[in-house]
Scaffold this active site. Structure first.
Site, mmCIF file in Angstrom:
data_model
loop_
_atom_site.group_PDB
_atom_site.id
_atom_site.type_symbol
_atom_site.label_atom_id
_atom_site.label_comp_id
_atom_site.label_asym_id
_atom_site.label_seq_id
_atom_site.Cartn_x
_atom_site.Cartn_y
_atom_site.Cartn_z
ATOM 1 N N ARG A 15 42.159 -162.322 -67.009
ATOM 2 C CA ARG A 15 40.998 -161.560 -66.559
ATOM 3 C C ARG A 15 41.255 -161.018 -65.151
ATOM 4 N NH1 ARG A 15 37.577 -161.097 -62.445
ATOM 5 N NH2 ARG A 15 37.575 -163.349 -62.223
ATOM 6 N N ASP A 16 41.326 -161.907 -64.176
ATOM 7 C CA ASP A 16 41.480 -161.491 -62.776
ATOM 8 C C ASP A 16 42.809 -160.749 -62.575
ATOM 9 O OD1 ASP A 16 40.670 -161.309 -60.144
ATOM 10 O OD2 ASP A 16 40.208 -163.431 -59.953
ATOM 11 N N HIS A 206 37.290 -170.971 -56.723
ATOM 12 C CA HIS A 206 38.105 -169.823 -57.125
ATOM 13 C C HIS A 206 38.653 -169.233 -55.826
ATOM 14 C CE1 HIS A 206 38.875 -166.165 -59.707
ATOM 15 N NE2 HIS A 206 38.852 -165.587 -58.512
ATOM 16 N N HIS A 208 41.382 -167.146 -53.373
ATOM 17 C CA HIS A 208 42.411 -166.110 -53.230
ATOM 18 C C HIS A 208 43.267 -166.456 -52.011
ATOM 19 C CE1 HIS A 208 40.928 -162.630 -55.919
ATOM 20 N NE2 HIS A 208 40.418 -163.761 -56.353
ATOM 21 N N CYS A 239 40.554 -158.215 -55.973
ATOM 22 C CA CYS A 239 39.187 -157.784 -56.207
ATOM 23 C C CYS A 239 39.166 -156.285 -56.021
ATOM 24 C CB CYS A 239 38.233 -158.464 -55.237
ATOM 25 S SG CYS A 239 36.547 -157.898 -55.423
ATOM 26 N N ASN A 248 44.842 -164.126 -56.454
ATOM 27 C CA ASN A 248 44.444 -165.520 -56.601
ATOM 28 C C ASN A 248 45.594 -166.416 -56.168
ATOM 29 O OD1 ASN A 248 41.893 -165.555 -58.429
ATOM 30 N ND2 ASN A 248 43.230 -163.980 -59.260
HETATM 31 ZN ZN ZN Z 1 39.371 -163.617 -58.169
#
Ligand code: ZN
Length: 312
Positions: A15-16, A206, A208, A239, A248
């Protein structure tokens, strides 16, 4: 009871990571996700059911879900921005959905086109529908440790957001350091405050690695009782709404670091590194991982033959 020396890592690269890379063909995504699942993850953030125009990289979410292997004991989580996304998630039979929210109004306006608490009001029908279908629903707070537009987020603001999540019936919250503004001291302060006020919540981190502090922040979170972490193989992800935000924390860095500290991740680091290397080959300019550069601490090197040191 002895302190639990075990953590759960949710892999978020599909996803990210994928949403910050050039569009990947569906078949390749399926191949990568299957390889990721073979590393032993118990939870995977598999996609986001956003509008295809908003994130074209994930427009094939439904098809990807249909084609990947789905081991029985793995929880597949997807992000949902609205009711339409939730219906797609229900149809695709994911195990868990997550709504996203920004801690500050300026990030929220950039990200979701409305202020934080206005965006939150839209969650009520989602929660209702999710509960009707027995879909587990969690929430997240982006830029929880600092916003690129507003700076440090006041503690009262985070607590108010958690309170409203609680009113909605959402008690599993991911605290996201979306642009790498956290430090170990601020992580400890935030976590101890929110855990104190919401002892029944399940908080996750979460992180980064924008400024190289993600692992230190993870350890600080662990010390404060956090046992759930997100990370992304190869360090892919960013992002799209935060200028110059890098990826991340890489899964291999997080797993390797915790395992070196004697904290069990129940993951196969060598398989993870293999997947990371494969991804690095495919997208060399996007990977960001210390273990990919330096290898594991346990990879010992052949000692050089004896030599006379210069200058002695
Ligand atoms: Zn993220």
């Amino acid at each position: 009871m002895a302190e639990q020396k075990e953590i759960v890592i949710t892999e978020v690269c599909p996803r990210d990571g994928f949403q910050s890379l050039p569009i990947i063909p569906t078949g390749v995504k399926v191949e990568i996700i299957n390889a990721i699942l073979a590393c032993g993850f118990k939870q995977l953030e598999v996609t986001s059911f956003v509008h295809p125009k908003a994130v074209p990289q994930l427009s094939d979410a439904d098809e990807v879900l249909m084609k990947i292997n789905r081991p029985e004991n793995v929880i597949l989580r997807a992000l949902i921005p609205n009711l339409r996304g939730l219906e797609r998630a229900i149809y695709a039979q994911v195990d868990k959905v997550k709504v996203m929210l920004s801690a500050t109004d300026s990030h929220s306006i950039n990200n979701a086109n409305s202020k934080t608490f206005d965006a939150m009001r839209e969650f009520a029908p989602l929660v209702k529908r999710a509960k009707e279908t027995n879909m587990h629903i969690g929430g997240s707070i982006s830029v929880a440790f600092g916003c690129p537009y507003e700076g440090i987020v006041p503690m009262e603001r985070l607590i108010e957001i958690c309170k409203r999540y609680e009113q909605l019936g959402i008690t599993e919250i991911s605290l996201a350091d979306t642009t790498g503004m956290a430090n170990p001291v601020s992580v400890k302060r935030v976590i101890s405050n929110v855990r104190d006020k919401f002892p029944d919540f399940r908080f996750s981190l979460h992180l980064h690695n924008t400024r190289g502090m993600a692992f230190a922040n993870a350890v600080a979170g662990f010390d404060e009782g956090i046992r759930d972490f997100d990370s992304s193989i190869g360090g892919f992800g960013g992002c799209p709404y935060a200028p110059n935000a890098s990826g991340n924390i890489s899964t291999e860095d997080l797993v390797h670091g915790f395992e070196e500290m004697g904290i069990n991740t129940n993951l196969n680091i060598d398989k993870i590194i293999e997947v990371a290397k494969d991804l690095q080959k495919r997208f060399p300019e996007y990977s960001d991982s210390f273990i990919l550069k330096a290898g594991k601490i346990s990879d010992l090197h052949l000692a050089p033959p004896g030599q006379v040191k210069l200058g002695e």
